[in-house]
Design an enzyme around this catalytic site. Structure first.
Site, PDB file in Angstrom:
ATOM      1  N   SER A   1       0.801  -1.232   0.000  1.00  0.00           N
ATOM      2  CA  SER A   1       0.000   0.000   0.000  1.00  0.00           C
ATOM      3  C   SER A   1       0.833   1.282   0.000  1.00  0.00           C
ATOM      4  O   SER A   1       0.319   2.348  -0.291  1.00  0.00           O
ATOM      5  CB  SER A   1      -0.923   0.006   1.212  1.00  0.00           C
TER       6      SER A   1
ATOM      7  N   ASP B   1      -3.353   7.772   8.352  1.00  0.00           N
ATOM      8  CA  ASP B   1      -4.455   6.903   8.780  1.00  0.00           C
ATOM      9  C   ASP B   1      -4.044   5.833   9.778  1.00  0.00           C
ATOM     10  O   ASP B   1      -4.777   4.879   9.997  1.00  0.00           O
ATOM     11  CB  ASP B   1      -5.097   6.240   7.554  1.00  0.00           C
TER      12      ASP B   1
ATOM     13  N   HIS C   1      -0.147   4.745   7.184  1.00  0.00           N
ATOM     14  CA  HIS C   1       0.460   5.403   6.023  1.00  0.00           C
ATOM     15  C   HIS C   1       0.653   6.889   6.307  1.00  0.00           C
ATOM     16  O   HIS C   1      -0.009   7.435   7.180  1.00  0.00           O
ATOM     17  CB  HIS C   1      -0.431   5.222   4.797  1.00  0.00           C
TER      18      HIS C   1
END
Ligand SMILES: *[C@@H]1O[C@H](CO)[C@@H](O)[C@H](O)[C@H]1NC(C)=O
Ligand SMILES: *[C@@H]1O[C@H](CO)[C@@H](O)[C@H](O)[C@H]1NC(C)=O
Ligand SMILES: *[C@@H]1O[C@H](CO)[C@@H](O)[C@H](O)[C@H]1NC(C)=O
Ligand SMILES: *[C@@H]1O[C@H](CO)[C@@H](O)[C@H](O)[C@H]1NC(C)=O
Length: 384
Positions: free
Chosen positions: A42, A349, A352
């Site tokens: 991610s 978040d 990240h």
């Protein structure tokens, strides 16, 4: 056999020579690489998770607002409010944002793939998915692995180049980004509240998996590879929320969890040792180590200096608690709220970083001192 080997090393040398020539001259300040090929999780997924969710008909918090609010003004599958390191890299090399492989595969847009393809998928692990299944470690929905990304890569080669030498040239002219990958592996173990020794014992296996992928790419003609270490997990608001306690040691200058950062340091050290060995075996290939850990730690050590006036450890988007992180109500879910100004935050978040933090890290890596050898000495990238 002897013939094919010698012609292979000639090709390698030739491509290397061209790269050196292009980068030596100011004429081609942005022309060092004609494409970027990226693998990872991610941290660098530009939309594969979105395609995967759509194919599998599932909804994910990351595909809801406020993801993407700052730059793309809609969720794109990127795990941030805006651009990622890979986006800043593409921009600085004069290349388009990397199309997610699964999107272009669906639309047969293979011409576009010639300027780069992104195989990274959110929640991907370096270790095979079976590693976690066999140990009963739960993994996020739609979790995949690096092996699948390599399979996709080999599959797409046949549609963007016509024969072995053509493919080797294409791969040789590309900048290969191998990650970051590995952070998701440790994340799975932590999220499942496993003992820390289960992380420790997985480290050499995670490294072996990354190194095998690098070797496979070199065999396919890769000439320039960037292999990043992982970020300081002990500074992320998720780890601080889930694993922080009065029994844990905190770094007194950053407030990060010492034990988890030591694990990251060990991972990164082992990775560099193996990369140095690989570099000796392949002197014609450029293997660049990207020090994500220290590029991020400089910010955690002095957040105010970088303009992060709300400190560095609290998430911008979340649903309360000391670090604004709650595993059951993550950013993008119903009860999560977002901060007024993400530019004041490092942590987006819980897992990240914000676009602004990623931009600073990008500059430190690709225009600054946090890559070895220094990327800017091989290929000067434009400042923006
Ligand atoms: C893409 O190509 C496949 C195989 O050639 C074909 O079946 C499919 O319909 C194509 N998709 C689009 C959107 O053109
Ligand atoms: C490989 O493909 C390239 C580009 O299509 C072509 O120019 C070249 O002649 C081909 N080489 C061989 C050995 O078929
Ligand atoms: C932080 O910890 C180190 C070593 O544990 C100690 O030497 C130092 O004095 C501490 N600094 C502060 C500001 O407490
Ligand atoms: C996290 O959210 C859940 C569901 O809203 C709530 O029950 C729980 O108390 C929260 N946990 C913390 C530590 O705030």
């Amino acid at each position: 056999m002897a013939l094919s080997l010698s012609s292979m090393s000639f090709t390698s040398f030739f491509v290397f020579y061209i790269i050196q020539q292009l980068c030596g001259g100011s004429l081609y300040a942005n022309g060092c690489y004609t494409s970027i090929i990226n693998f990872g999780d991610s941290v660098s997924d530009t939309g594969n998770i979105k395609e995967l969710a759509s194919i599998s008909d599932v909804t994910l918090p990351v595909l809801q607002p406020p993801y993407g609010e700052t730059f793309f003004h809609q969720p794109t599958g990127r795990c941030s409010n805006g651009r990622l390191i890979i986006d800043f890299l593409a921009e600085s090399l004069g290349l388009p944002f990397l199309p997610p492989f699964l999107h272009d595969k669906e639309t047969n847009n293979t011409e576009y793939m010639g300027q780069g393809v992104n195989y990274a998928v959110g929640a991907a692990t370096a270790l095979d998915t079976s590693y976690f299944i066999e140990r009963g470690i739960s993994t996020p929905i739609l979790s995949t692995d690096l092996g699948l990304q390599l399979a996709w890569f080999k599959q797409s080669l046949s549609s963007i180049c016509s024969n072995i030498s053509d493919c080797r040239n294409l791969v040789g002219r590309s900048l290969i980004m191998m990650g970051e990958i590995g952070g998701g592996d440790y994340n799975n173990i932590v999220m499942d509240a496993r003992p820390i020794k289960e992380i420790e014992s997985s480290i050499p296996l995670v490294i072996d998996s990354i190194i095998s992928a690098v070797i496979e790419l070199i065999d396919l003609g890769a000439q320039t590879l960037v292999v990043p270490g992982i970020f300081p997990l002990g500074c992320s608001s998720s780890f601080l929320s889930l694993r922080g306690s009065e029994n844990e040691e905190y770094d007194n200058t950053t407030g990060c969890l010492v034990r988890f950062n030591k694990i990251v340091e060990y991972h990164n050290q082992l990775l560099q040792t193996k990369l140095n060995h690989l570099q000796e075996l392949h002197p014609n290939v450029i293997i660049i180590y990207a020090d994500y850990y220290n590029a991020a730690m400089q910010i955690f050590r002095s957040p105010y200096k970088f303009g992060f006036t709300d400190g560095a450890l609290k998430a911008c988007c979340g649903s309360g608690g000391l670090y604004n992180y709650n595993k059951s109500e993550p950013c993008g879910s119903t009860f999560a709220t977002v901060c007024d100004d993400p530019n004041m935050y490092v942590d987006w978040d819980g897992l990240h970083y914000t676009e602004r933090a990623y931009r600073i890290i990008f500059k430190s890596l690709f225009q600054g001192p946090y890559t070895t050898p220094q990327f800017s000495s091989l290929c000067p990238v434009s400042t923006s």
